[in-house]
Design a protein around this motif. Structure first.
Motif, PDB file in Angstrom:
ATOM      1  N   LEU A 185       0.854  -1.189   0.000  1.00 12.47           N
ATOM      2  CA  LEU A 185       0.000   0.000   0.000  1.00 12.47           C
ATOM      3  C   LEU A 185       0.887   1.235   0.000  1.00 12.47           C
ATOM      4  O   LEU A 185       0.632   2.218  -0.713  1.00 12.47           O
ATOM      5  CB  LEU A 185      -0.920  -0.011   1.219  1.00 12.47           C
ATOM      6  CG  LEU A 185      -1.684   1.290   1.517  1.00 12.47           C
ATOM      7  CD1 LEU A 185      -2.649   1.612   0.389  1.00 12.47           C
ATOM      8  CD2 LEU A 185      -2.428   1.186   2.846  1.00 12.47           C
ATOM      9  N   VAL A 186       1.958   1.194   0.799  1.00 11.20           N
ATOM     10  CA  VAL A 186       2.931   2.297   0.828  1.00 11.20           C
ATOM     11  C   VAL A 186       3.569   2.476  -0.545  1.00 11.20           C
ATOM     12  O   VAL A 186       3.665   3.599  -1.066  1.00 11.20           O
ATOM     13  CB  VAL A 186       4.021   2.027   1.886  1.00 11.20           C
ATOM     14  CG1 VAL A 186       5.099   3.104   1.829  1.00 11.20           C
ATOM     15  CG2 VAL A 186       3.423   1.953   3.278  1.00 11.20           C
ATOM     16  N   VAL A 187       4.013   1.369  -1.141  1.00  9.99           N
ATOM     17  CA  VAL A 187       4.673   1.442  -2.444  1.00  9.99           C
ATOM     18  C   VAL A 187       3.733   2.066  -3.481  1.00  9.99           C
ATOM     19  O   VAL A 187       4.137   2.928  -4.273  1.00  9.99           O
ATOM     20  CB  VAL A 187       5.124   0.036  -2.896  1.00  9.99           C
ATOM     21  CG1 VAL A 187       5.693   0.090  -4.314  1.00  9.99           C
ATOM     22  CG2 VAL A 187       6.159  -0.532  -1.931  1.00  9.99           C
ATOM     23  N   THR A 188       2.473   1.647  -3.466  1.00  9.23           N
ATOM     24  CA  THR A 188       1.493   2.182  -4.422  1.00  9.23           C
ATOM     25  C   THR A 188       1.326   3.690  -4.259  1.00  9.23           C
ATOM     26  O   THR A 188       1.361   4.448  -5.240  1.00  9.23           O
ATOM     27  CB  THR A 188       0.137   1.484  -4.236  1.00  9.23           C
ATOM     28  OG1 THR A 188       0.302   0.074  -4.377  1.00  9.23           O
ATOM     29  CG2 THR A 188      -0.875   1.975  -5.249  1.00  9.23           C
ATOM     30  N   VAL A 189       1.157   4.122  -3.017  1.00  6.23           N
ATOM     31  CA  VAL A 189       0.954   5.553  -2.756  1.00  6.23           C
ATOM     32  C   VAL A 189       2.190   6.351  -3.133  1.00  6.23           C
ATOM     33  O   VAL A 189       2.093   7.421  -3.759  1.00  6.23           O
ATOM     34  CB  VAL A 189       0.585   5.773  -1.276  1.00  6.23           C
ATOM     35  CG1 VAL A 189       0.559   7.262  -0.941  1.00  6.23           C
ATOM     36  CG2 VAL A 189      -0.760   5.138  -0.958  1.00  6.23           C
ATOM     37  N   ARG A 190       3.381   5.838  -2.808  1.00  5.82           N
ATOM     38  CA  ARG A 190       4.599   6.590  -3.081  1.00  5.82           C
ATOM     39  C   ARG A 190       4.898   6.676  -4.569  1.00  5.82           C
ATOM     40  O   ARG A 190       5.449   7.673  -5.041  1.00  5.82           O
ATOM     41  CB  ARG A 190       5.782   5.967  -2.331  1.00  5.82           C
ATOM     42  CG  ARG A 190       5.675   6.041  -0.820  1.00  5.82           C
ATOM     43  CD  ARG A 190       5.367   7.444  -0.341  1.00  5.82           C
ATOM     44  NE  ARG A 190       6.417   8.369  -0.661  1.00  5.82           N
ATOM     45  CZ  ARG A 190       7.399   8.711   0.158  1.00  5.82           C
ATOM     46  NH1 ARG A 190       7.424   8.225   1.385  1.00  5.82           N
ATOM     47  NH2 ARG A 190       8.330   9.566  -0.214  1.00  5.82           N
ATOM     48  N   VAL A 191       4.561   5.653  -5.315  1.00  9.24           N
ATOM     49  CA  VAL A 191       4.742   5.719  -6.765  1.00  9.24           C
ATOM     50  C   VAL A 191       3.821   6.787  -7.356  1.00  9.24           C
ATOM     51  O   VAL A 191       4.221   7.559  -8.234  1.00  9.24           O
ATOM     52  CB  VAL A 191       4.471   4.338  -7.406  1.00  9.24           C
ATOM     53  CG1 VAL A 191       4.377   4.463  -8.927  1.00  9.24           C
ATOM     54  CG2 VAL A 191       5.575   3.355  -7.030  1.00  9.24           C
ATOM     55  N   ILE A 192       2.588   6.839  -6.855  1.00 13.29           N
ATOM     56  CA  ILE A 192       1.640   7.853  -7.339  1.00 13.29           C
ATOM     57  C   ILE A 192       2.132   9.259  -7.007  1.00 13.29           C
ATOM     58  O   ILE A 192       2.006  10.192  -7.806  1.00 13.29           O
ATOM     59  CB  ILE A 192       0.242   7.608  -6.733  1.00 13.29           C
ATOM     60  CG1 ILE A 192      -0.339   6.287  -7.259  1.00 13.29           C
ATOM     61  CG2 ILE A 192      -0.702   8.761  -7.051  1.00 13.29           C
ATOM     62  CD1 ILE A 192      -1.631   5.873  -6.583  1.00 13.29           C
ATOM     63  N   LEU A 193       2.733   9.415  -5.817  1.00 16.37           N
ATOM     64  CA  LEU A 193       3.167  10.737  -5.363  1.00 16.37           C
ATOM     65  C   LEU A 193       4.591  11.086  -5.776  1.00 16.37           C
ATOM     66  O   LEU A 193       5.089  12.159  -5.399  1.00 16.37           O
ATOM     67  CB  LEU A 193       3.066  10.819  -3.831  1.00 16.37           C
ATOM     68  CG  LEU A 193       1.672  10.766  -3.227  1.00 16.37           C
ATOM     69  CD1 LEU A 193       1.756  10.865  -1.707  1.00 16.37           C
ATOM     70  CD2 LEU A 193       0.791  11.889  -3.781  1.00 16.37           C
ATOM     71  N   PHE A 194       5.253  10.229  -6.534  1.00 16.45           N
ATOM     72  CA  PHE A 194       6.655  10.489  -6.881  1.00 16.45           C
ATOM     73  C   PHE A 194       6.842  11.816  -7.624  1.00 16.45           C
ATOM     74  O   PHE A 194       7.778  12.570  -7.315  1.00 16.45           O
ATOM     75  CB  PHE A 194       7.226   9.340  -7.715  1.00 16.45           C
ATOM     76  CG  PHE A 194       8.685   9.510  -8.035  1.00 16.45           C
ATOM     77  CD1 PHE A 194       9.656   9.290  -7.065  1.00 16.45           C
ATOM     78  CD2 PHE A 194       9.104   9.928  -9.293  1.00 16.45           C
ATOM     79  CE1 PHE A 194      10.997   9.463  -7.343  1.00 16.45           C
ATOM     80  CE2 PHE A 194      10.442  10.105  -9.586  1.00 16.45           C
ATOM     81  CZ  PHE A 194      11.400   9.867  -8.611  1.00 16.45           C
ATOM     82  N   PRO A 195       5.987  12.169  -8.606  1.00 16.60           N
ATOM     83  CA  PRO A 195       6.151  13.483  -9.250  1.00 16.60           C
ATOM     84  C   PRO A 195       6.059  14.641  -8.257  1.00 16.60           C
ATOM     85  O   PRO A 195       6.776  15.645  -8.398  1.00 16.60           O
ATOM     86  CB  PRO A 195       5.001  13.529 -10.268  1.00 16.60           C
ATOM     87  CG  PRO A 195       4.674  12.103 -10.546  1.00 16.60           C
ATOM     88  CD  PRO A 195       4.902  11.392  -9.246  1.00 16.60           C
ATOM     89  N   VAL A 196       5.191  14.506  -7.262  1.00 15.56           N
ATOM     90  CA  VAL A 196       5.075  15.551  -6.248  1.00 15.56           C
ATOM     91  C   VAL A 196       6.357  15.627  -5.419  1.00 15.56           C
ATOM     92  O   VAL A 196       6.820  16.711  -5.039  1.00 15.56           O
ATOM     93  CB  VAL A 196       3.858  15.290  -5.335  1.00 15.56           C
ATOM     94  CG1 VAL A 196       3.738  16.367  -4.265  1.00 15.56           C
ATOM     95  CG2 VAL A 196       2.589  15.212  -6.163  1.00 15.56           C
TER      96      VAL A 196
END
Length: 329
Positions: free
Chosen positions: A45-56
């Motif tokens: 779940l962490v990995v998914t969220v962090r990949v989504i937020l990587f551009p930010v």
């Protein structure tokens, strides 16, 4: 405003990953007192969220670079408007607007993760086996029962350090075990939270802007200390999420800081010479012990070469200063 969409989104990600681990063959039952399929679901779940937020996150780093580049101008404004806080704030806001720098961008990734944290907190808190209604944001009864009995080293992921005896009884957990596992995880959570902030500050340096420096101190010391108290009400699954997120952040920051190295400023490293410094500080001309000049700096008095005395019977070189020879009686 209803937050159900967050709870459904978190549940969907958890259940998707759990189904994936189940299909791969990760044991659903407890191994070493741990239901690894559910633990890995929280981790990813962490990995998914962090990949989504990587551009930010990349924008955060670029914003910090922009703020760092503005530090000399910020310092000039501070010297110019010393004692006039209101004018200083206006001038600094104008500077940030002109240079398109956002002081709050450094905290944006953390703010965007707060809904995910709260959503997981809410979902795990509802994993109560004693509930007759097990309609949990799209979960099936089988999934609900599996998650509510999931454990890490025999401590349920829905349990917490401050669980009451009644809650522990419903979860079928041992109070001492839950406190030990939760306590260790809270300490790890505090330590990794401190390290993530420390890593960034050591690489970019302390901000010259008092407001930014205050935010840095809050991130470095305030948040880890607050977790010592608030961690007692977090379900163990939420603490696992937080620790995993911190470890992911440490690795991500290390990669980004290598790819986009920080600007070299006077504050980049502790003990670094300030901009414009001429090198090591030399002893002051009037320094030295008790205000006297150091021995190395006191010019030595010229010493006249020793001249051999006149030979017997020779005339003196300087008859005016020479003394007459004593008469022998």
């Amino acid at each position: 405003m209803s937050l159900d969409w967050i709870y459904y989104a978190i549940s969907w990600i958890l259940l998707t990953w759990h189904s994936a681990w189940d299909a791969i063959g990760v044991p659903v039952g407890a191994v070493l007192g741990t239901n690894w399929a559910w633990i890995l679901s929280i981790v990813f779940l962490v990995v998914t969220v962090r990949v989504i937020l990587f551009p930010v996150f990349v924008k955060q780093i670029k914003s910090q670079r922009a703020m760092q580049a503005l530090q000399p101008k910020v310092k000039e404004l501070q010297e110019k408007h010393k004692g006039d806080r209101e004018t200083l704030q206006k001038e600094m806001m104008e500077l940030y607007r002109k240079e398109k720098a956002n002081p709050l961008m450094g905290c944006l990734p953390m703010f965007l993760q707060i809904p995910v944290f709260l959503g997981l907190f809410h979902v795990l808190r509802r994993l109560d086996p004693a509930k007759t209604s097990k309609d949990l944001y799209g979960w099936s009864v089988e999934q609900f029962n599996s998650a509510s009995s999931a454990k890490i080293f025999t401590a349920p992921i829905a349990g917490k350090f401050g669980s009451t005896a009644d809650e522990l009884a419903r979860l079928g957990a041992n109070g001492t075990t839950v406190k030990i596992i939760a306590g260790i995880l809270v300490l790890v959570m505090m330590g990794t939270t401190y390290l993530t902030s420390r890593q960034m500050i050591l690489k970019t340096g302390w901000a010259e802007d008092p407001q930014q420096r205050m935010v840095q101190r809050l991130m470095l010391y305030g948040i880890p200390l607050s977790l010592l108290i608030s961690g007692s009400i977090f379900p163990i699954g939420v603490i696992i999420y937080w620790v995993t997120n911190n470890l992911f952040t440490l690795g991500q920051q290390q990669w980004v800081l290598r790819k986009f190295p920080p600007l070299v400023t006077a504050n980049t490293k502790p003990g670094a010479p300030k901009a414009g410094a001429r090198g090591p500080v030399q002893p002051a001309k009037t320094g030295g012990l008790f205000g006297r000049k150091p021995a190395a700096q006191v010019p030595a008095k010229p010493v006249a070469p020793k001249v051999a005395g006149p030979k017997p019977g020779a005339r003196p070189v300087n008859p005016k200063k020479s003394r007459p020879a004593k008469r022998q009686g």
